[in-house]
Design a protein around this motif. Structure first.
Motif, short mmCIF file in Angstrom:
data_model
loop_
_atom_site.label_atom_id
_atom_site.label_comp_id
_atom_site.label_asym_id
_atom_site.label_seq_id
_atom_site.Cartn_x
_atom_site.Cartn_y
_atom_site.Cartn_z
N PHE A 5 0.83 -1.20 0.00
CA PHE A 5 0.00 0.00 0.00
C PHE A 5 0.87 1.25 0.00
CE2 PHE A 5 -2.90 -3.19 1.26
CZ PHE A 5 -4.18 -2.73 1.05
N SER A 6 0.39 2.31 -0.64
CA SER A 6 1.06 3.61 -0.63
C SER A 6 0.26 4.56 0.25
CB SER A 6 1.13 4.20 -2.04
OG SER A 6 1.87 3.34 -2.88
N ALA A 7 0.96 5.44 0.95
CA ALA A 7 0.29 6.39 1.85
C ALA A 7 -0.26 7.58 1.07
CB ALA A 7 1.27 6.88 2.90
N VAL A 8 -1.41 8.08 1.53
CA VAL A 8 -1.98 9.33 1.00
C VAL A 8 -2.26 10.26 2.17
CG1 VAL A 8 -2.95 8.32 -1.10
CG2 VAL A 8 -4.33 8.39 0.96
N GLU A 9 -2.16 11.55 1.90
CA GLU A 9 -2.40 12.57 2.92
C GLU A 9 -3.25 13.67 2.33
OE1 GLU A 9 1.55 13.84 3.93
OE2 GLU A 9 1.76 12.29 5.46
N GLY A 10 -3.79 14.50 3.21
CA GLY A 10 -4.57 15.64 2.75
C GLY A 10 -4.86 16.57 3.91
N PRO A 11 -5.40 17.75 3.61
CA PRO A 11 -5.65 18.73 4.66
C PRO A 11 -6.79 18.31 5.59
CG PRO A 11 -6.58 19.46 2.58
CD PRO A 11 -5.82 18.21 2.29
N GLU A 12 -6.74 18.82 6.81
CA GLU A 12 -7.81 18.53 7.77
C GLU A 12 -9.03 19.39 7.49
OE1 GLU A 12 -6.06 18.80 11.68
OE2 GLU A 12 -4.53 17.33 11.13
N ALA A 13 -8.84 20.57 6.90
CA ALA A 13 -9.96 21.40 6.45
C ALA A 13 -10.34 20.94 5.05
CB ALA A 13 -9.58 22.87 6.46
N GLU A 14 -11.61 20.64 4.87
CA GLU A 14 -12.05 20.02 3.61
C GLU A 14 -13.33 20.68 3.12
OE1 GLU A 14 -11.55 18.65 0.62
OE2 GLU A 14 -10.12 17.55 1.86
N THR A 15 -13.66 20.43 1.87
CA THR A 15 -14.91 20.96 1.32
C THR A 15 -16.06 20.00 1.58
OG1 THR A 15 -14.62 19.91 -0.84
CG2 THR A 15 -13.67 22.13 -0.55
N ASP A 16 -17.23 20.55 1.61
CA ASP A 16 -18.46 19.77 1.74
C ASP A 16 -18.53 18.72 0.62
OD1 ASP A 16 -21.50 19.87 0.50
OD2 ASP A 16 -21.48 19.62 2.67
N THR A 59 -8.11 10.36 -3.80
CA THR A 59 -7.13 9.47 -4.41
C THR A 59 -7.71 8.83 -5.67
OG1 THR A 59 -6.10 9.05 -2.28
CG2 THR A 59 -5.69 7.44 -4.02
N ILE A 60 -8.93 8.36 -5.59
CA ILE A 60 -9.59 7.76 -6.75
C ILE A 60 -9.71 8.77 -7.88
CG2 ILE A 60 -11.76 6.75 -7.59
CD1 ILE A 60 -12.12 5.65 -4.69
N GLU A 61 -10.03 10.01 -7.52
CA GLU A 61 -10.19 11.06 -8.53
C GLU A 61 -8.90 11.28 -9.32
OE1 GLU A 61 -12.14 15.46 -8.63
OE2 GLU A 61 -10.62 15.11 -7.07
N ARG A 62 -7.76 11.14 -8.67
CA ARG A 62 -6.46 11.40 -9.33
C ARG A 62 -5.96 10.21 -10.16
NH1 ARG A 62 -5.50 13.87 -4.22
NH2 ARG A 62 -4.50 11.98 -3.48
N LEU A 63 -6.54 9.04 -9.99
CA LEU A 63 -6.05 7.85 -10.67
C LEU A 63 -6.40 7.82 -12.15
CD1 LEU A 63 -6.75 4.92 -8.19
CD2 LEU A 63 -4.53 5.77 -8.95
N LYS A 64 -5.55 7.16 -12.88
CA LYS A 64 -5.82 6.86 -14.28
C LYS A 64 -5.92 5.34 -14.40
CE LYS A 64 -3.43 10.93 -16.08
NZ LYS A 64 -3.87 11.70 -14.97
N GLU A 65 -6.71 4.88 -15.35
CA GLU A 65 -6.97 3.45 -15.47
C GLU A 65 -5.69 2.63 -15.65
OE1 GLU A 65 -9.98 0.38 -17.74
OE2 GLU A 65 -10.13 2.51 -18.14
N LYS A 71 -3.23 0.26 -4.47
CA LYS A 71 -3.61 0.12 -3.06
C LYS A 71 -3.10 1.33 -2.30
CE LYS A 71 -2.03 -4.52 -3.16
NZ LYS A 71 -1.47 -5.63 -2.40
N PHE A 72 -3.95 1.90 -1.44
CA PHE A 72 -3.58 3.08 -0.68
C PHE A 72 -4.08 2.98 0.75
CE2 PHE A 72 -4.09 4.34 -5.09
CZ PHE A 72 -2.90 4.99 -5.35
N TYR A 73 -3.40 3.71 1.64
CA TYR A 73 -3.90 3.83 3.01
C TYR A 73 -3.73 5.28 3.45
CZ TYR A 73 0.85 4.05 4.90
OH TYR A 73 2.13 4.43 5.20
#
Length: 192
Positions: A5-16, A59-65, A71-73
């Protein structure tokens, strides 16, 4: 990580949008109201993320087929506008795992769950039906607590609904997903 698995991160403030809409959480769902969500001032529908599944959607949004299977966590802090008590916190950590694979099945999800929770020392794992707006089927994961001699719910899982996957990938590709709150395991470790 040793499972590929590869790690993913993102901001704690998020959009609706990413926190709720992209994950098929209806506009009138109780999780959106002020009692469950910390909304931020500014009028841009910003909030403190209520779950790390938002990172799975991004993460899914950034993927290409051609990048599949993948695999991500994610491990991150989340916030809930809860009344503080022995089993509810307003700030805690979640772990999410996702596998995006055109050949993935429910049987594969169950195997990942058993491996994941098994690596945390839980040899007896029970999986039962549940409901989450972004997965179908949805599952609850319980482990047998050897000292308490009882089953304890530790997390949720499922296969992302097509309503979540298709807008990002353009087709319905299976996305296996599971997650848990870290504080449940930590409090158990320290006998809290």
């Amino acid at each position: 990580k040793d499972l590929g698995f590869s790690a993913v991160e993102g901001p704690e403030a998020e959009t609706d949008f990413y926190n709720f809409t992209a994950l098929n959480i209806p506009s009138r769902h109780p999780a959106r109201d002020l009692w469950s969500t910390f909304w931020l001032a500014g009028g841009e529908n910003l909030l403190l993320r209520t779950h790390t599944t938002v990172l799975s959607a991004q993460t899914i949004e950034r993927l290409k087929e051609e990048q599949l299977p993948a695999k991500f966590y994610a491990i991150g802090k989340v916030y809930r506008n809860e009344t503080l008590d022995w089993k509810h916190l307003f700030e805690f950590h979640q772990v999410d795992g996702i596998v995006i694979d055109p050949d993935a099945t429910l049987k594969n999800l169950k195997a990942y769950i058993r491996q994941f929770f098994g690596k945390m020392g839980y040899s007896q794992i029970r999986i039962r039906p549940a409901y989450f707006p972004y997965t179908e089927p949805s599952l609850e994961v319980e482990v047998f607590h050897p000292q308490k001699k009882q089953w304890v719910e530790l997390g949720g899982a499922g296969i992302f609904r097509s309503e979540v996957v298709v807008p990002f990938l353009g087709k319905d590709i299976p996305v296996l997903a599971w997650g848990l709150g870290l504080e449940r395991i930590i409090s158990d470790y320290y006998h809290l």
